[in-house]
Design an enzyme around this catalytic site. Sequence first.
Site, PDB file in Angstrom:
ATOM      1  N   LYS A 132     -12.629   6.280   4.862  1.00 27.81           N
ATOM      2  CA  LYS A 132     -12.347   5.086   5.679  1.00 27.81           C
ATOM      3  C   LYS A 132     -13.348   3.979   5.345  1.00 27.81           C
ATOM      4  O   LYS A 132     -14.552   4.241   5.238  1.00 27.81           O
ATOM      5  CB  LYS A 132     -12.416   5.465   7.170  1.00 27.81           C
ATOM      6  CG  LYS A 132     -11.989   4.337   8.090  1.00 27.81           C
ATOM      7  CD  LYS A 132     -11.722   4.830   9.500  1.00 27.81           C
ATOM      8  CE  LYS A 132     -11.493   3.680  10.459  1.00 27.81           C
ATOM      9  NZ  LYS A 132     -10.340   2.847  10.079  1.00 27.81           N
ATOM     10  N   ASN A 170      -3.769   1.267  16.202  1.00 29.30           N
ATOM     11  CA  ASN A 170      -3.361   2.674  16.238  1.00 29.30           C
ATOM     12  C   ASN A 170      -1.881   2.770  16.619  1.00 29.30           C
ATOM     13  O   ASN A 170      -1.497   2.322  17.689  1.00 29.30           O
ATOM     14  CB  ASN A 170      -4.222   3.460  17.228  1.00 29.30           C
ATOM     15  CG  ASN A 170      -4.254   4.933  16.875  1.00 29.30           C
ATOM     16  OD1 ASN A 170      -3.233   5.506  16.541  1.00 29.30           O
ATOM     17  ND2 ASN A 170      -5.428   5.524  16.911  1.00 29.30           N
ATOM     18  N   GLY A 176      -0.578   4.614  -0.773  1.00 33.25           N
ATOM     19  CA  GLY A 176      -1.728   5.075   0.015  1.00 33.25           C
ATOM     20  C   GLY A 176      -1.315   6.220   0.922  1.00 33.25           C
ATOM     21  O   GLY A 176      -0.136   6.564   1.019  1.00 33.25           O
ATOM     22  N   THR A 231      -9.429   1.339  16.544  1.00 31.03           N
ATOM     23  CA  THR A 231      -9.078   1.960  17.827  1.00 31.03           C
ATOM     24  C   THR A 231     -10.289   1.961  18.765  1.00 31.03           C
ATOM     25  O   THR A 231     -10.149   1.685  19.961  1.00 31.03           O
ATOM     26  CB  THR A 231      -8.594   3.414  17.595  1.00 31.03           C
ATOM     27  OG1 THR A 231      -7.523   3.363  16.665  1.00 31.03           O
ATOM     28  CG2 THR A 231      -8.140   4.066  18.879  1.00 31.03           C
ATOM     29  N   THR A 247      -3.304  -1.829   9.019  1.00 32.75           N
ATOM     30  CA  THR A 247      -4.620  -1.915   8.382  1.00 32.75           C
ATOM     31  C   THR A 247      -5.630  -2.446   9.389  1.00 32.75           C
ATOM     32  O   THR A 247      -5.374  -3.450  10.057  1.00 32.75           O
ATOM     33  CB  THR A 247      -4.547  -2.879   7.172  1.00 32.75           C
ATOM     34  OG1 THR A 247      -3.426  -2.520   6.400  1.00 32.75           O
ATOM     35  CG2 THR A 247      -5.821  -2.813   6.337  1.00 32.75           C
ATOM     36  N   GLY A 277       0.846  -1.196   0.000  1.00 34.73           N
ATOM     37  CA  GLY A 277       0.000   0.000   0.000  1.00 34.73           C
ATOM     38  C   GLY A 277       0.878   1.241   0.000  1.00 34.73           C
ATOM     39  O   GLY A 277       0.519   2.286   0.549  1.00 34.73           O
ATOM     40  N   ALA A 278       2.038   1.140  -0.677  1.00 36.82           N
ATOM     41  CA  ALA A 278       3.070   2.190  -0.607  1.00 36.82           C
ATOM     42  C   ALA A 278       2.597   3.537  -1.148  1.00 36.82           C
ATOM     43  O   ALA A 278       3.167   4.565  -0.801  1.00 36.82           O
ATOM     44  CB  ALA A 278       4.315   1.728  -1.366  1.00 36.82           C
ATOM     45  N   ALA A 318      -1.372  -3.393  14.999  1.00 34.01           N
ATOM     46  CA  ALA A 318      -1.799  -2.332  15.929  1.00 34.01           C
ATOM     47  C   ALA A 318      -2.893  -1.498  15.273  1.00 34.01           C
ATOM     48  O   ALA A 318      -2.684  -0.954  14.189  1.00 34.01           O
ATOM     49  CB  ALA A 318      -0.614  -1.445  16.304  1.00 34.01           C
ATOM     50  N   HIS A 332     -13.333  10.079  11.720  1.00 33.80           N
ATOM     51  CA  HIS A 332     -12.287   9.835  10.721  1.00 33.80           C
ATOM     52  C   HIS A 332     -12.638  10.503   9.400  1.00 33.80           C
ATOM     53  O   HIS A 332     -13.788  10.864   9.165  1.00 33.80           O
ATOM     54  CB  HIS A 332     -12.120   8.324  10.483  1.00 33.80           C
ATOM     55  CG  HIS A 332     -11.300   7.647  11.555  1.00 33.80           C
ATOM     56  ND1 HIS A 332     -11.832   7.278  12.758  1.00 33.80           N
ATOM     57  CD2 HIS A 332      -9.983   7.294  11.586  1.00 33.80           C
ATOM     58  CE1 HIS A 332     -10.884   6.712  13.498  1.00 33.80           C
ATOM     59  NE2 HIS A 332      -9.751   6.711  12.812  1.00 33.80           N
ATOM     60  N   HIS A 333     -11.628  10.566   8.511  1.00 38.68           N
ATOM     61  CA  HIS A 333     -11.834  11.054   7.141  1.00 38.68           C
ATOM     62  C   HIS A 333     -12.891  10.197   6.434  1.00 38.68           C
ATOM     63  O   HIS A 333     -13.125   9.045   6.805  1.00 38.68           O
ATOM     64  CB  HIS A 333     -10.504  11.026   6.370  1.00 38.68           C
ATOM     65  CG  HIS A 333      -9.935   9.639   6.232  1.00 38.68           C
ATOM     66  ND1 HIS A 333     -10.252   8.796   5.192  1.00 38.68           N
ATOM     67  CD2 HIS A 333      -9.114   8.930   7.038  1.00 38.68           C
ATOM     68  CE1 HIS A 333      -9.636   7.655   5.343  1.00 38.68           C
ATOM     69  NE2 HIS A 333      -8.935   7.703   6.470  1.00 38.68           N
TER      70      HIS A 333
END
Length: 267
Positions: free
Chosen positions: A160, A128, A14, A167, A101, A11-12, A126, A156-157
């Site tokens: 998403k 978050n 993204g 989280t 992710t 996902g470089a 994780a 969130h934006h």
Amino acid sequence: MLNTVRVAVTGALGRMGQEVVKMVVRDPELTLAAAIDAKHVGEDIGEILGLGTLGVKIQDQLEIALLESKAKVMVDFTTPHVVKRNMEVAIASGVHPVVGTTGLSHDELSELDKLCRESGISALVAPNFAIGAVLMMKFSEMAAKYMPHVEIIELHHDQKLDAPSGTAIKTAELIRKVRNELKQGQPNEKELIEGSRGGYMDGFRIHSVRLPGLVAHQEVIFGSLGQTLTIRHDSIHREGFMPGVNLAIKKVMELHGLVYGLENIMD
Ligand code: NAP
């Protein structure tokens, strides 16, 4: 010569992936070994991100990219639809996944943990990577013991893909561990518009807001007689996640199985 950790980024291109690439390139202890994304295949990732030529071309075949690049760690910020497969491929290739992710279910995490243990490859997932968000979760866990009436609002934006956020789910799980069982609110409450009271988890509500202009934010609101306590964390820029990702890259190889949550590798 410094023995650096070779990192592949999935996902470089993204929003998060780009920040990971920049962080890896700037850290002399890390080497960008591969960049995987569905777009701009064959082009140099450095040129696309304005970092100059890095000699790392974008690839779309993960197995081949991991094999050819001799990566030791794969950092994944992709989508809930592909993250599980990406992790399976990494584990099978002997590469340690560091995953941000969100959207992996409990069952999927257990399955991946089993896979990690069978193959002797450790992983860190994780929801978050922001240190402040980890503290927000810890403080919420502390507060819930004394103030068990709680609701979570995560913001969130608007691009998403999953709701509620990873989280929010992780915060709810931590609160559940310490909170005395209780039924909150008015038992005869009637929702006039479906969903207006948010999602229900473990006896309390989680609300998801999605708007352009937001990055990642969360408020945990506790209420009791005559007082409220609000614990809020704001991720203002995606750079804020990078110290956590950097720490995870450097620690993941020392772990056993799949470790869930950045707090497990923080001092
Ligand atoms: P994004 O901008 O949509 O980036 C995802 C990237 O992955 C896109 O470039 C996408 O390409 C690419 N992609 C899709 N399928 C792929 C595949 N099979 N192989 C390689 N690349 C693939 O999303 P984002 O905002 O960066 O967020 C990514 C994930 O990280 C989300 O799940 C988000 O919730 C999570 N996140 C976690 C944290 C944390 O601290 N843990 C923080 C922020 C975000 P296309 O656009 O062509 O599909």
